[in-house]
Design a protein around this motif. Structure first.
Motif, PDB file in Angstrom:
ATOM      1  N   MET A 122       0.829  -1.205   0.000  1.00  0.00           N
ATOM      2  CA  MET A 122       0.000   0.000   0.000  1.00  0.00           C
ATOM      3  C   MET A 122       0.865   1.258   0.000  1.00  0.00           C
ATOM      4  O   MET A 122       0.605   2.213  -0.748  1.00  0.00           O
ATOM      5  N   ARG A 123       1.909   1.286   0.816  1.00  0.00           N
ATOM      6  CA  ARG A 123       2.779   2.456   0.876  1.00  0.00           C
ATOM      7  C   ARG A 123       3.482   2.676  -0.454  1.00  0.00           C
ATOM      8  O   ARG A 123       3.628   3.821  -0.916  1.00  0.00           O
ATOM      9  N   ASP A 124       3.902   1.598  -1.108  1.00  0.00           N
ATOM     10  CA  ASP A 124       4.588   1.729  -2.395  1.00  0.00           C
ATOM     11  C   ASP A 124       3.640   2.241  -3.478  1.00  0.00           C
ATOM     12  O   ASP A 124       4.034   3.046  -4.326  1.00  0.00           O
ATOM     13  N   VAL A 125       2.397   1.778  -3.446  1.00  0.00           N
ATOM     14  CA  VAL A 125       1.417   2.229  -4.439  1.00  0.00           C
ATOM     15  C   VAL A 125       1.103   3.714  -4.254  1.00  0.00           C
ATOM     16  O   VAL A 125       1.008   4.471  -5.232  1.00  0.00           O
ATOM     17  N   VAL A 126       0.948   4.141  -2.994  1.00  0.00           N
ATOM     18  CA  VAL A 126       0.667   5.554  -2.724  1.00  0.00           C
ATOM     19  C   VAL A 126       1.826   6.430  -3.183  1.00  0.00           C
ATOM     20  O   VAL A 126       1.631   7.473  -3.823  1.00  0.00           O
ATOM     21  N   TRP A 127       3.059   6.022  -2.873  1.00  0.00           N
ATOM     22  CA  TRP A 127       4.231   6.796  -3.288  1.00  0.00           C
ATOM     23  C   TRP A 127       4.349   6.849  -4.804  1.00  0.00           C
ATOM     24  O   TRP A 127       4.664   7.894  -5.380  1.00  0.00           O
ATOM     25  N   LYS A 128       4.112   5.719  -5.457  1.00  0.00           N
ATOM     26  CA  LYS A 128       4.172   5.693  -6.916  1.00  0.00           C
ATOM     27  C   LYS A 128       3.088   6.589  -7.522  1.00  0.00           C
ATOM     28  O   LYS A 128       3.332   7.272  -8.531  1.00  0.00           O
ATOM     29  N   SER A 129       1.907   6.617  -6.919  1.00  0.00           N
ATOM     30  CA  SER A 129       0.827   7.458  -7.421  1.00  0.00           C
ATOM     31  C   SER A 129       1.171   8.934  -7.290  1.00  0.00           C
ATOM     32  O   SER A 129       0.890   9.740  -8.190  1.00  0.00           O
ATOM     33  N   ILE A 130       1.787   9.302  -6.156  1.00  0.00           N
ATOM     34  CA  ILE A 130       2.177  10.707  -5.967  1.00  0.00           C
ATOM     35  C   ILE A 130       3.225  11.118  -6.991  1.00  0.00           C
ATOM     36  O   ILE A 130       3.156  12.198  -7.600  1.00  0.00           O
ATOM     37  N   CYS A 131       4.218  10.248  -7.210  1.00  0.00           N
ATOM     38  CA  CYS A 131       5.278  10.581  -8.177  1.00  0.00           C
ATOM     39  C   CYS A 131       4.729  10.673  -9.593  1.00  0.00           C
ATOM     40  O   CYS A 131       5.122  11.563 -10.361  1.00  0.00           O
ATOM     41  N   ARG A 132       3.803   9.770  -9.950  1.00  0.00           N
ATOM     42  CA  ARG A 132       3.265   9.785 -11.311  1.00  0.00           C
ATOM     43  C   ARG A 132       2.243  10.893 -11.522  1.00  0.00           C
ATOM     44  O   ARG A 132       1.902  11.210 -12.658  1.00  0.00           O
ATOM     45  N   THR A 133       1.749  11.477 -10.441  1.00  0.00           N
ATOM     46  CA  THR A 133       0.743  12.535 -10.553  1.00  0.00           C
ATOM     47  C   THR A 133       1.363  13.934 -10.446  1.00  0.00           C
ATOM     48  O   THR A 133       1.051  14.826 -11.240  1.00  0.00           O
ATOM     49  N   MET A 134       2.268  14.120  -9.469  1.00  0.00           N
ATOM     50  CA  MET A 134       2.789  15.453  -9.184  1.00  0.00           C
ATOM     51  C   MET A 134       4.214  15.674  -9.691  1.00  0.00           C
ATOM     52  O   MET A 134       4.618  16.819  -9.903  1.00  0.00           O
ATOM     53  N   TYR A 135       4.980  14.614  -9.834  1.00  0.00           N
ATOM     54  CA  TYR A 135       6.378  14.761 -10.223  1.00  0.00           C
ATOM     55  C   TYR A 135       6.693  13.851 -11.406  1.00  0.00           C
ATOM     56  O   TYR A 135       7.540  12.967 -11.321  1.00  0.00           O
ATOM     57  N   LYS A 136       6.018  14.083 -12.507  1.00  0.00           N
ATOM     58  CA  LYS A 136       6.192  13.234 -13.682  1.00  0.00           C
ATOM     59  C   LYS A 136       7.504  13.555 -14.380  1.00  0.00           C
ATOM     60  O   LYS A 136       7.909  14.707 -14.471  1.00  0.00           O
ATOM     61  N   SER A 137       8.133  12.525 -14.866  1.00  0.00           N
ATOM     62  CA  SER A 137       9.298  12.707 -15.718  1.00  0.00           C
ATOM     63  C   SER A 137       8.841  12.904 -17.165  1.00  0.00           C
ATOM     64  O   SER A 137       7.671  12.695 -17.501  1.00  0.00           O
ATOM     65  N   LEU A 138       9.778  13.307 -18.015  1.00  0.00           N
ATOM     66  CA  LEU A 138       9.441  13.497 -19.428  1.00  0.00           C
ATOM     67  C   LEU A 138       8.984  12.187 -20.064  1.00  0.00           C
ATOM     68  O   LEU A 138       8.022  12.174 -20.844  1.00  0.00           O
ATOM     69  N   ALA A 139       9.647  11.099 -19.730  1.00  0.00           N
ATOM     70  CA  ALA A 139       9.254   9.798 -20.286  1.00  0.00           C
ATOM     71  C   ALA A 139       7.843   9.405 -19.864  1.00  0.00           C
ATOM     72  O   ALA A 139       7.069   8.857 -20.661  1.00  0.00           O
ATOM     73  N   GLN A 140       7.488   9.703 -18.618  1.00  0.00           N
ATOM     74  CA  GLN A 140       6.146   9.377 -18.150  1.00  0.00           C
ATOM     75  C   GLN A 140       5.083  10.251 -18.822  1.00  0.00           C
ATOM     76  O   GLN A 140       3.992   9.766 -19.145  1.00  0.00           O
ATOM     77  N   GLU A 141       5.389  11.524 -19.038  1.00  0.00           N
ATOM     78  CA  GLU A 141       4.439  12.396 -19.728  1.00  0.00           C
ATOM     79  C   GLU A 141       4.223  11.939 -21.167  1.00  0.00           C
ATOM     80  O   GLU A 141       3.088  11.928 -21.663  1.00  0.00           O
ATOM     81  N   VAL A 142       5.301  11.567 -21.834  1.00  0.00           N
ATOM     82  CA  VAL A 142       5.177  11.071 -23.204  1.00  0.00           C
ATOM     83  C   VAL A 142       4.412   9.755 -23.230  1.00  0.00           C
ATOM     84  O   VAL A 142       3.576   9.517 -24.112  1.00  0.00           O
ATOM     85  N   GLN A 143       4.660   8.901 -22.256  1.00  0.00           N
ATOM     86  CA  GLN A 143       3.959   7.622 -22.194  1.00  0.00           C
ATOM     87  C   GLN A 143       2.455   7.821 -22.016  1.00  0.00           C
ATOM     88  O   GLN A 143       1.645   7.164 -22.684  1.00  0.00           O
ATOM     89  N   GLU A 144       2.071   8.725 -21.144  1.00  0.00           N
ATOM     90  CA  GLU A 144       0.649   8.989 -20.936  1.00  0.00           C
ATOM     91  C   GLU A 144       0.012   9.610 -22.180  1.00  0.00           C
ATOM     92  O   GLU A 144      -1.150   9.319 -22.501  1.00  0.00           O
ATOM     93  N   ALA A 145       0.755  10.470 -22.860  1.00  0.00           N
ATOM     94  CA  ALA A 145       0.227  11.067 -24.090  1.00  0.00           C
ATOM     95  C   ALA A 145       0.010  10.005 -25.165  1.00  0.00           C
ATOM     96  O   ALA A 145      -0.995  10.041 -25.888  1.00  0.00           O
ATOM     97  N   GLU A 146       0.916   9.075 -25.277  1.00  0.00           N
ATOM     98  CA  GLU A 146       0.763   8.009 -26.264  1.00  0.00           C
ATOM     99  C   GLU A 146      -0.410   7.098 -25.926  1.00  0.00           C
ATOM    100  O   GLU A 146      -1.110   6.602 -26.818  1.00  0.00           O
ATOM    101  N   ILE A 147      -0.649   6.864 -24.619  1.00  0.00           N
ATOM    102  CA  ILE A 147      -1.800   6.048 -24.222  1.00  0.00           C
ATOM    103  C   ILE A 147      -3.101   6.739 -24.605  1.00  0.00           C
ATOM    104  O   ILE A 147      -4.066   6.103 -25.050  1.00  0.00           O
TER     105      ILE A 147
END
Length: 227
Positions: A122-147
């Motif tokens: 649970m703690r790992d999922v919450v931390w991963k959600s915060i990073c993917r929501t508030m502190y996205k990397s360029l690769a993650q932003e591009v990945q979400e755009a492609e999805i």
């Protein structure tokens, strides 16, 4: 960080398993399991948690990822069942005889099989959600755009422009010169009190050689300290 995280996961898996078997009997007949029974339960939960933790760190869940994650868990269950049935056909693993039947017939085992990953990760999922929501990397932003079937060109240009502005601002501070008018009407060069600072970024927008060439090395620096 990874070592500390793995120790926390191990402690949670062990003590949750012990706590679940501490008050209640493991079987409906009132029997309790031995140390091998508890050990096989804990090991099964470790396989599940490690597999799902590896899945959390994946950039994409392609078919090789799915195959490796679920195949690893199912392979352990199959090996556990076969290994527990080897004795007395084979003169080995006598202490494991019937252990798979004991574990698989325990309701607490199946309950924890679904609750353990939720409690531990649970703690790992919450931390991963915060990073993917508030502190996205360029690769993650591009990945979400492609999805979402969005052209990521604008995202990439924005990121490159931001890095270029930061580099230019840093270079501007580095090369800032004060030029007061001297007595003869000519501009007098007064060096800044800063030292040299060069960017070591590989393949950066401004190379280190360009930063060095920006300085006029033919002029001698002024010595303001009186002898």
């Amino acid at each position: 960080m990874w070592t500390v995280n793995s120790i926390v996961h191990s402690l949670l898996i062990f003590w949750i398993s012990i706590g679940a078997l501490h008050q209640d009997a493991a079987f409906k007949e009132g029997y309790t399991g031995d140390y091998l029974f508890v050990g096989n339960m804990v090991y099964t939960y470790v396989v599940v948690v490690v597999s799902l933790k590896a899945g959390l760190e994946m950039d994409a869940w392609s078919w090789p990822v799915h195959f490796s994650l679920w195949h690893g868990f199912l392979s352990w269950l199959a090996f556990f069942a076969i290994y527990s049935a080897c004795f007395p056909v084979f003169p080995s693993a006598g202490d494991m005889s019937g252990e798979s039947h004991m574990v698989f017939s325990c309701g607490i085992f199946w309950m924890l099989l679904f609750l353990m990953p939720v409690a531990v990760l649970m703690r790992d999922v919450v931390w991963k959600s915060i990073c993917r929501t508030m502190y996205k990397s360029l690769a993650q932003e591009v990945q979400e755009a492609e999805i979402d079937h969005i052209d990521p060109t604008a995202i990439i240009k924005k990121s490159v422009s931001k890095r270029l502005n930061e580099t230019s601002r840093l270079l501007g501070r580095l090369m800032k010169r004060k030029k007061p008018i001297g007595a003869g009407g000519s501009e007098e060069h007064v060096p800044t009190a800063h030292g040299y600072a060069f960017s070591q970024e590989e393949h950066g927008v401004i190379t280190q050689s360009e930063v060095i060439r920006a300085y006029d090395t033919t002029k001698q620096p002024h010595n303001d300290v009186s002898s």
